[in-house]
Scaffold this active site. Structure first.
Site, short mmCIF file in Angstrom:
data_model
loop_
_atom_site.label_atom_id
_atom_site.label_comp_id
_atom_site.label_asym_id
_atom_site.label_seq_id
_atom_site.Cartn_x
_atom_site.Cartn_y
_atom_site.Cartn_z
N GLU A 114 -8.58 0.47 -3.36
CA GLU A 114 -9.49 0.44 -2.21
C GLU A 114 -10.42 1.63 -2.36
OE1 GLU A 114 -7.21 0.76 1.34
OE2 GLU A 114 -6.31 -1.19 1.10
N HIS A 143 -5.62 3.68 -1.92
CA HIS A 143 -6.96 3.98 -1.44
C HIS A 143 -7.31 5.40 -1.89
CE1 HIS A 143 -9.81 4.17 2.34
NE2 HIS A 143 -10.43 4.46 1.21
N ASN A 176 0.86 -1.19 0.00
CA ASN A 176 0.00 0.00 0.00
C ASN A 176 0.90 1.25 0.00
OD1 ASN A 176 -1.44 2.27 1.09
ND2 ASN A 176 -3.08 0.88 1.64
N ARG A 212 4.23 18.58 1.17
CA ARG A 212 4.92 19.70 0.54
C ARG A 212 4.13 20.30 -0.63
NH1 ARG A 212 10.58 20.66 1.36
NH2 ARG A 212 10.60 20.78 3.61
N GLY A 260 1.09 -1.54 4.35
CA GLY A 260 1.49 -0.20 3.91
C GLY A 260 2.37 0.53 4.89
N HIS A 261 1.78 0.96 5.99
CA HIS A 261 2.46 1.89 6.90
C HIS A 261 3.82 1.37 7.37
CE1 HIS A 261 3.13 4.19 10.64
NE2 HIS A 261 2.60 5.16 9.93
N HIS A 285 -4.06 -4.48 7.35
CA HIS A 285 -4.10 -3.43 8.36
C HIS A 285 -3.20 -3.68 9.58
CE1 HIS A 285 -5.96 0.42 9.20
NE2 HIS A 285 -5.54 0.17 10.43
N GLY A 286 -2.29 -2.72 9.74
CA GLY A 286 -1.50 -2.65 10.96
C GLY A 286 -0.40 -3.68 11.12
N ARG A 312 -7.17 12.71 0.60
CA ARG A 312 -6.13 13.20 1.51
C ARG A 312 -4.73 12.68 1.15
NH1 ARG A 312 -7.67 9.84 6.91
NH2 ARG A 312 -9.68 10.80 6.53
N HIS A 313 -4.66 11.54 0.46
CA HIS A 313 -3.33 11.10 0.01
C HIS A 313 -3.33 10.83 -1.50
CE1 HIS A 313 -5.32 7.39 1.16
NE2 HIS A 313 -5.05 7.53 2.45
N THR A 326 -7.30 6.40 9.84
CA THR A 326 -7.14 5.30 8.89
C THR A 326 -8.41 4.44 8.97
OG1 THR A 326 -5.74 3.41 8.29
CG2 THR A 326 -5.91 3.89 10.63
N ASP A 365 -0.18 4.51 -0.12
CA ASP A 365 -0.87 5.75 0.29
C ASP A 365 0.05 6.70 1.04
OD1 ASP A 365 -3.17 4.61 -0.70
OD2 ASP A 365 -4.04 4.13 1.25
N HIS A 366 0.94 6.13 1.86
CA HIS A 366 1.77 6.98 2.71
C HIS A 366 2.85 7.71 1.93
CE1 HIS A 366 -0.40 5.66 6.14
NE2 HIS A 366 -0.25 4.41 5.73
N1 PXP Z 1 -5.82 -3.09 3.65
C1 PXP Z 1 -6.82 -2.19 3.82
C2 PXP Z 1 -8.19 -2.54 3.33
C3 PXP Z 1 -6.57 -0.93 4.41
O1 PXP Z 1 -7.57 -0.05 4.57
C4 PXP Z 1 -5.25 -0.63 4.82
C5 PXP Z 1 -4.95 0.67 5.47
O2 PXP Z 1 -5.27 1.73 4.72
C6 PXP Z 1 -4.24 -1.58 4.60
C7 PXP Z 1 -4.57 -2.81 4.03
C8 PXP Z 1 -2.82 -1.33 4.98
O3 PXP Z 1 -2.71 -1.09 6.34
P1 PXP Z 1 -1.34 -0.58 6.96
O4 PXP Z 1 -1.00 0.71 6.27
O5 PXP Z 1 -1.67 -0.40 8.39
O6 PXP Z 1 -0.32 -1.64 6.69
#
Ligand code: PXP
Length: 238
Positions: free
Chosen positions: A71, A44, A8, A19, A215-216, A193-194, A50-51, A101, A10-11
């Site tokens: 997403e 996403h 992911n 910036r 992702g994160h 997630h997470g 926002r991102h 999130t 997004d970050h």
């Molecule tokens: N999968 C889904 C459906 C999510 O919404 C997210 C977070 O946006 C992720 C995976 C990735 O989560 P993380 O950034 O915490 O790894």
């Protein structure tokens, strides 16, 4: 079973947007992630943009060598966007404007009709579909009735338990039971997630999860592994 890793990005967009300029470019991060072994790229497109923004989606989806997982929230605007850009995969996620999130899984019973219609339209457009849900049996049964190809189990709770050294066995058992039932229904199981290294290792033991979307932690950890080279480059220049 070979497990796929979806990254992911997004970050990367969050950092770019801090910036308001072009660097770091999420598109280039998608190319790098695939070059380094990722199996797919997740973005996403949020209602408040926002991102990731629509330009990012346009650019990434244009490159057909990027297996793209979009997403999105379950609404007509997003459905139109998905059909326009035709990502390979779509994962329907709940969205609240004020959340930091995605805080929990979809409420499938409350939004059954709306989600079923969107999944049918995406399936007709040959886009692989997934529903982001909390690990509970009721939602796996509803997911089957809705006709989704995959479910992504929300791993936020177990990830927090593992990180905070709390007992995670009951949550792991829920994830296992849901995976077994989904498997019986021919629904592919994903996790998201997470997650960090430890959570991923524990969840791998379920043996039925085919895709991990992370992702994160990947983007955060990349700072430590990438910093050496960049500092050395600057020291050479200076
Ligand atoms: N999968 C889904 C459906 C999510 O919404 C997210 C977070 O946006 C992720 C995976 C990735 O989560 P993380 O950034 O915490 O790894």
């Amino acid at each position: 079973m070979s497990i796929r890793l979806g990254v992911n990005i997004d970050h990367v967009a969050t950092l770019r947007n801090a910036r308001g300029e072009k660097h770091p470019d999420p598109y280039l991060s998608a190319i790098s992630a695939l070059k380094f072994g990722a199996d797919s790229i997740t973005i996403h497109l949020r209602e408040d943009r926002r991102h990731i923004n629509e330009q990012d989606l346009k650019k990434i989806s244009k490159n057909k060598k990027i297996p793209l997982n979009l997403e999105m929230a379950a609404n007509d605007e997003m459905l139109k966007i998905a059909i326009k850009y035709k990502p390979n995969f779509v994962c329907i996620v709940p969205e609240k404007r004020k959340e930091i999130t995605t805080e929990g899984g979809l409420n499938l019973s409350k939004n059954y009709k709306k989600i079923k219609k969107i999944i049918e339209d995406l399936n007709k457009n040959k886009i692989r579909t997934s529903l982001f849900i909390d690990p509970n049996i009721k939602d796996i049964k509803l997911a089957k009735k809705i006709g989704t190809n995959c479910v992504e189990l929300h791993t936020g709770k177990i990830s927090n338990q593992i990180k905070n050294k709390k007992n995670y066995f009951s949550e792991l058992s829920k994830i296992k039971k849901c995976s077994v039932l989904a498997n019986k229904f021919n629904i592919e199981v994903h996790a998201g997630h997470g997650m960090d290294y430890k959570t991923a290792k524990i969840l791998k033991s379920v043996n039925l999860i085919e895709e991990f979307n992370i992702g994160h932690f990947i983007i955060g950890e990349s700072i430590f592994y990438g910093m050496k080279k960049i500092i050395q480059n600057f020291k050479k220049i200076l």
